[in-house]
Design an enzyme around this catalytic site. Structure first.
Site, short mmCIF file in Angstrom:
data_model
loop_
_atom_site.label_atom_id
_atom_site.label_comp_id
_atom_site.label_asym_id
_atom_site.label_seq_id
_atom_site.Cartn_x
_atom_site.Cartn_y
_atom_site.Cartn_z
N TRP A 115 -22.63 -43.54 26.08
CA TRP A 115 -22.42 -42.12 26.38
C TRP A 115 -21.94 -42.11 27.83
O TRP A 115 -22.71 -42.41 28.74
CB TRP A 115 -23.74 -41.37 26.22
CG TRP A 115 -23.65 -39.89 26.29
CD1 TRP A 115 -23.35 -39.04 25.26
CD2 TRP A 115 -23.89 -39.05 27.43
NE1 TRP A 115 -23.38 -37.73 25.71
CE2 TRP A 115 -23.71 -37.72 27.03
CE3 TRP A 115 -24.23 -39.30 28.76
CZ2 TRP A 115 -23.87 -36.65 27.90
CZ3 TRP A 115 -24.39 -38.23 29.62
CH2 TRP A 115 -24.21 -36.92 29.18
N ARG A 117 -28.26 -40.29 18.64
CA ARG A 117 -28.53 -40.07 20.06
C ARG A 117 -27.33 -39.52 20.79
O ARG A 117 -27.46 -39.02 21.90
CB ARG A 117 -28.94 -41.40 20.72
CG ARG A 117 -30.24 -41.96 20.20
CD ARG A 117 -30.44 -43.36 20.72
NE ARG A 117 -30.66 -43.39 22.15
CZ ARG A 117 -31.84 -43.48 22.72
NH1 ARG A 117 -32.91 -43.56 21.98
NH2 ARG A 117 -31.97 -43.50 24.02
N LYS A 124 -29.27 -37.12 22.41
CA LYS A 124 -30.62 -36.77 21.98
C LYS A 124 -31.64 -36.98 23.09
O LYS A 124 -32.53 -36.17 23.27
CB LYS A 124 -31.00 -37.62 20.76
CG LYS A 124 -32.35 -37.29 20.18
CD LYS A 124 -32.38 -35.90 19.59
CE LYS A 124 -33.73 -35.50 19.06
NZ LYS A 124 -33.82 -34.03 18.92
N HIS A 177 -28.28 -3.84 33.92
CA HIS A 177 -28.05 -4.18 35.32
C HIS A 177 -26.81 -5.06 35.49
O HIS A 177 -26.68 -5.74 36.50
CB HIS A 177 -29.30 -4.86 35.90
CG HIS A 177 -30.49 -3.95 35.88
ND1 HIS A 177 -30.60 -2.86 36.72
CD2 HIS A 177 -31.58 -3.92 35.08
CE1 HIS A 177 -31.73 -2.22 36.46
NE2 HIS A 177 -32.33 -2.84 35.45
N ASN A 231 -28.24 -49.43 29.68
CA ASN A 231 -28.51 -47.98 29.68
C ASN A 231 -29.02 -47.63 31.06
O ASN A 231 -29.82 -48.38 31.62
CB ASN A 231 -29.60 -47.62 28.67
CG ASN A 231 -29.12 -47.70 27.25
OD1 ASN A 231 -27.97 -48.00 26.99
ND2 ASN A 231 -30.02 -47.42 26.32
N GLY A 232 -28.62 -46.48 31.58
CA GLY A 232 -29.09 -46.05 32.90
C GLY A 232 -27.93 -45.95 33.88
O GLY A 232 -26.76 -45.94 33.47
N CYS A 266 -27.05 -43.43 25.53
CA CYS A 266 -26.70 -44.80 25.14
C CYS A 266 -27.82 -45.47 24.33
O CYS A 266 -28.99 -45.18 24.55
CB CYS A 266 -26.47 -45.65 26.38
SG CYS A 266 -25.30 -44.97 27.54
N GLU A 271 -34.03 -19.77 23.19
CA GLU A 271 -33.88 -20.91 22.28
C GLU A 271 -32.83 -20.62 21.20
O GLU A 271 -32.01 -21.48 20.88
CB GLU A 271 -35.25 -21.25 21.65
CG GLU A 271 -35.25 -22.39 20.66
CD GLU A 271 -34.78 -23.72 21.24
OE1 GLU A 271 -34.54 -23.82 22.43
OE2 GLU A 271 -34.61 -24.66 20.43
N LYS A 323 -29.57 -22.95 20.69
CA LYS A 323 -29.28 -23.61 19.40
C LYS A 323 -27.86 -23.29 18.96
O LYS A 323 -27.12 -24.16 18.55
CB LYS A 323 -30.23 -23.09 18.29
CG LYS A 323 -31.61 -23.62 18.17
CD LYS A 323 -31.77 -25.05 17.74
CE LYS A 323 -31.56 -26.02 18.83
NZ LYS A 323 -32.62 -26.33 19.76
N GLU A 359 -25.08 -24.92 21.32
CA GLU A 359 -24.95 -26.38 21.33
C GLU A 359 -24.33 -26.93 20.05
O GLU A 359 -23.62 -27.92 20.09
CB GLU A 359 -26.26 -27.08 21.66
CG GLU A 359 -27.35 -26.95 20.65
CD GLU A 359 -28.65 -27.65 21.08
OE1 GLU A 359 -28.59 -28.67 21.75
OE2 GLU A 359 -29.72 -27.14 20.71
C1 F6R Z 1 -31.69 -28.83 22.53
C2 F6R Z 1 -32.34 -30.03 22.94
C3 F6R Z 1 -32.43 -30.32 24.40
C4 F6R Z 1 -33.78 -30.98 24.73
C5 F6R Z 1 -33.79 -31.43 26.20
C6 F6R Z 1 -35.12 -32.04 26.59
O1 F6R Z 1 -31.66 -28.71 21.15
O2 F6R Z 1 -32.80 -30.80 22.15
O3 F6R Z 1 -32.23 -29.18 25.17
O4 F6R Z 1 -34.80 -30.08 24.47
O5 F6R Z 1 -32.78 -32.37 26.42
O6 F6R Z 1 -35.40 -33.14 25.80
P1 F6R Z 1 -36.87 -33.71 25.67
O7 F6R Z 1 -37.68 -32.67 25.00
O8 F6R Z 1 -36.72 -34.96 24.87
O9 F6R Z 1 -37.36 -33.97 27.07
#
Ligand code: F6R
Length: 612
Positions: free
Chosen positions: A76, A27, A607, A507, A102-103, A2, A484, A488, A491
């Site tokens: 969100w 975000r 985000k 396994h 927010n929260g 949010c 990673e 990527k 997502e």
């Molecule tokens: C994936 C991504 C998320 C963040 C995770 C932690 O592309 O961006 O997996 O890495 O939400 O976020 P931060 O680093 O802001 O604590």
């Protein structure tokens, strides 16, 4: 997640609010709304499910709503489905008080029941509306809005950043924060509140970060901040020196692609000031040699991609420090009774510096007596302010939900910190120290070399974008890097994908490999290249199609077995994942592009994850 913006000043509020919300679109959100107060119309609230554009069209870019005081929100969904009614702002029953939140209010059901017994009728399913109604209740009781906010805050449990306006107060908006970021912005023609600096950077760079428990009364010319006992607080102003263009696409079709291409520069900014005369210099790290020698445990705690940086660092740090390094998911760590004590160093990694699980894990580590070091990108963020030590990654604002340049700069910084600690412990030989430093110095140019061959990845993405399930396999650092690469891809392209340590395949998971399954085989970790190759042969024997990532040194061998091969330059093993990850980011990007996905705003993702 949010986003909040609020404005009070001499300009029309609605266009400012809509513009601010558009800058926080990255975000992730599912609905949006604004409330503006005018002399004639009182509180005017408009909200809508879906893209911000829907809301903007509804109010003709803001022209329909007159008034110089207002709040806006992108939601969100947590409590209640994403729809028009659950969108913020929420308005109290008498229509006088509007609030954005927010929260999460944890005791909202109990409060709601109480208010329902008093005859209050609710419109939405949200926890946030409960606060709007509770505010009306207390305002009615005491007749003073600030006092009502104070009473309300004493009753609610959970996390919040609030922006509140009241029809009876034409010149002020009230803000409050606990465990959810909120900043105050000092503008020329008015003042602001925002959950994210990008929302207001166009108007001001003069900001104050609110702390937990604080309440602010914001008017056009003045901002008063109070603590939770309503005692005035003197706040320190910060200057935001971000380049506004960082929050714009600058000719790239997506922020993600722009940010992938910004990596060489971001790495340069992160490492150059920290390498002087061939030595790692970490001015902001205050760990004595004696403390480091006495360490009994090292934890790395983070979520998502930041956790994957931790996974790479576990391998590299254990090589450099010859000490066990435990990597923990923050959401598990915080409730897992971690074995942290006064001799524990707990490194938390977070791009946003606001991830709630990471923040809570850090607080738990502190409570248990551990020392915390935060690796953070967003300056002034909550984690950065609460950690014992903070080292910033100088990646600049990262807008795309899928992290790329923040991941790379975290990785590079962790390499430097590992080298620094290894040196203090005397566990790194001078030859190795020098070799890593030299490799770090070459990294930005070598990364540029990989980016210069983007068309190879584009070609492979066109070849493989139709697969439904993709495996990433590798050993040691390649395995950590594969985690990673897999994240990527899933997502942003919504393709099911898993990352496996190659040796573990047989396994169980190898049963999923059938003719045509795509396996991305990572073969950049030189000490185990031959072992990795035998796993490539294993999956090939079961009909898998193999897209391999390897280094120049192993190109020939790999090309003999893999169906397609992408080559990155050779470097020191510790630095190699920083190069290897780039084709994986590009692959995810171009596959998602081929599939027509909303790359910068993938579904269901946010985000900065400020809820549990
Ligand atoms: C994936 C991504 C998320 C963040 C995770 C932690 O592309 O961006 O997996 O890495 O939400 O976020 P931060 O680093 O802001 O604590």
């Amino acid at each position: 997640m949010c986003g909040i913006i609020g404005y009070v000043g001499r300009e029309e509020a609605a266009p400012i609010l809509l513009d601010g919300l558009s800058r926080m679109e990255y975000r992730g959100y599912d609905s949006a709304g604004i409330a503006v107060r005018s002399e004639d119309a009182g509180l005017q609230v408009r909200k809508s499910r879906g893209r911000l554009q829907v809301l903007s069209d509804m109010v003709h870019g803001g022209a329909d709503l007159k008034g110089t005081l207002g709040i806006g929100h992108t939601r969100w969904a947590t409590h209640g489905e994403p729809n028009d009614i659950n969108a913020h702002p929420h308005v109290s029953e008498n229509g006088k008080i509007a609030l954005v939140h927010n929260g999460i209010i944890e005791n909202y059901l109990e409060l709601k029941e109480h208010l329902i017994k008093q005859g209050v009728k609710f419109q939405s399913d949200t926890d946030s509306e409960v606060v709007a109604q509770l505010l009306e209740f207390h305002y009615h009781e005491c007749g003073n809005m600030l006092e009502a906010v104070g009473r309300c805050l004493r009753r609610i449990e959970g996390s919040y950043a609030f922006g509140i306006i009241c029809a009876d107060y034409p010149n002020a908006l009230i803000a409050a924060r606990k465990d959810s970021p909120l900043i105050l912005g000092y503008g020329k023609d008015g003042n602001f509140i925002a959950s994210d600096v990008t929302a207001i950077i166009k108007h001001t760079r003069d900001v104050v970060y609110m702390d937990d428990g604080e309440i602010a009364v914001v008017t056009a010319d003045h901002i008063d901040v109070f603590d939770d006992e309503m005692i005035p607080v003197e706040k320190t102003h910060s200057h935001v020196d971000w380049d506004v263009s960082s929050a714009e696409k600058g000719g790239y079709p997506h922020f993600m692609l722009k940010e992938i291409f910004e990596q060489p520069e971001a790495i340069r900014k992160t490492i150059s000031p920290r390498i002087r005369d061939g030595r790692v210099v970490l001015d902001d790290l205050h760990l004595s040699e004696e403390y480091v020698q006495g360490l009994s445990r090292i934890f790395i705690v983070a979520c998502g991609s930041s956790y994957h940086v931790g996974m790479v660092s576990k391998y590299t740090w254990e090589k450099l420090l010859r000490r066990p390094v435990e990597v923990c998911l923050a959401s598990e760590f915080r409730y897992g009774e971690p074995l942290v004590d006064e001799k524990s160093l707990v490194i938390v990694i977070s791009q946003s510096g606001e991830t709630l699980d990471t923040m809570a894990a850090m607080r738990e580590a502190k409570r248990l007596g551990g020392r915390t070091l935060a690796i953070v990108n967003v300056v002034g963020s909550s984690i950065a302010r609460e950690a014992d030590d903070v080292l910033y990654t100088w990646a600049g604002p990262e807008i795309a939900v899928a992290t790329t340049k923040a991941y790379s700069t975290q990785l590079a910084l962790m390499d430097l910190v590992g080298l620094y600690l290894g040196d203090l412990l005397g566990t790194v030989s001078s030859q190795e120290y020098q070799a890593v430093i030299e490799a770090m110095g070459r990294l930005p140019d070598q990364m540029q070399q990989v980016l210069d061959h983007v068309e190879t990845i584009q070609y492979h993405a066109c070849q493989y974008f139709n697969h439904d399930s993709i495996f990433f396999i590798g050993r040691n650092l390649d395995y950590a890097m594969g985690l990673e690469g897999s994240l990527k891809l899933k997502e942003i392209s919504y393709i099911h994908s898993e990352a496996y340590a190659s040796g573990e395949l047989k396994h169980g998971t190898i049963s999923l490999i059938e003719p045509g399954t795509l396996v991305v085989a990572l073969g950049t970790y030189a000490p185990l290249f031959d072992k990795a190759m035998s796993n490539v042969v294993e999956v090939k024997a079961r009909g898998a199609e193999v897209l391999a990532i390897t280094t120049e040194r192993f190109q020939e061998k790999m090309e003999k077995t893999a169906d397609s091969t992408v080559v990155v330059p050779d470097t020191h093993a510790i630095v190699q994942p920083s190069l290897g990850v780039v084709p994986l980011q590009l692959f995810a990007y171009y596959v998602a592009l081929q599939r027509g996905c909303d790359i910068d705003k993938p579904r269901n993702l946010a985000k900065s994850v400020t809820v549990e």
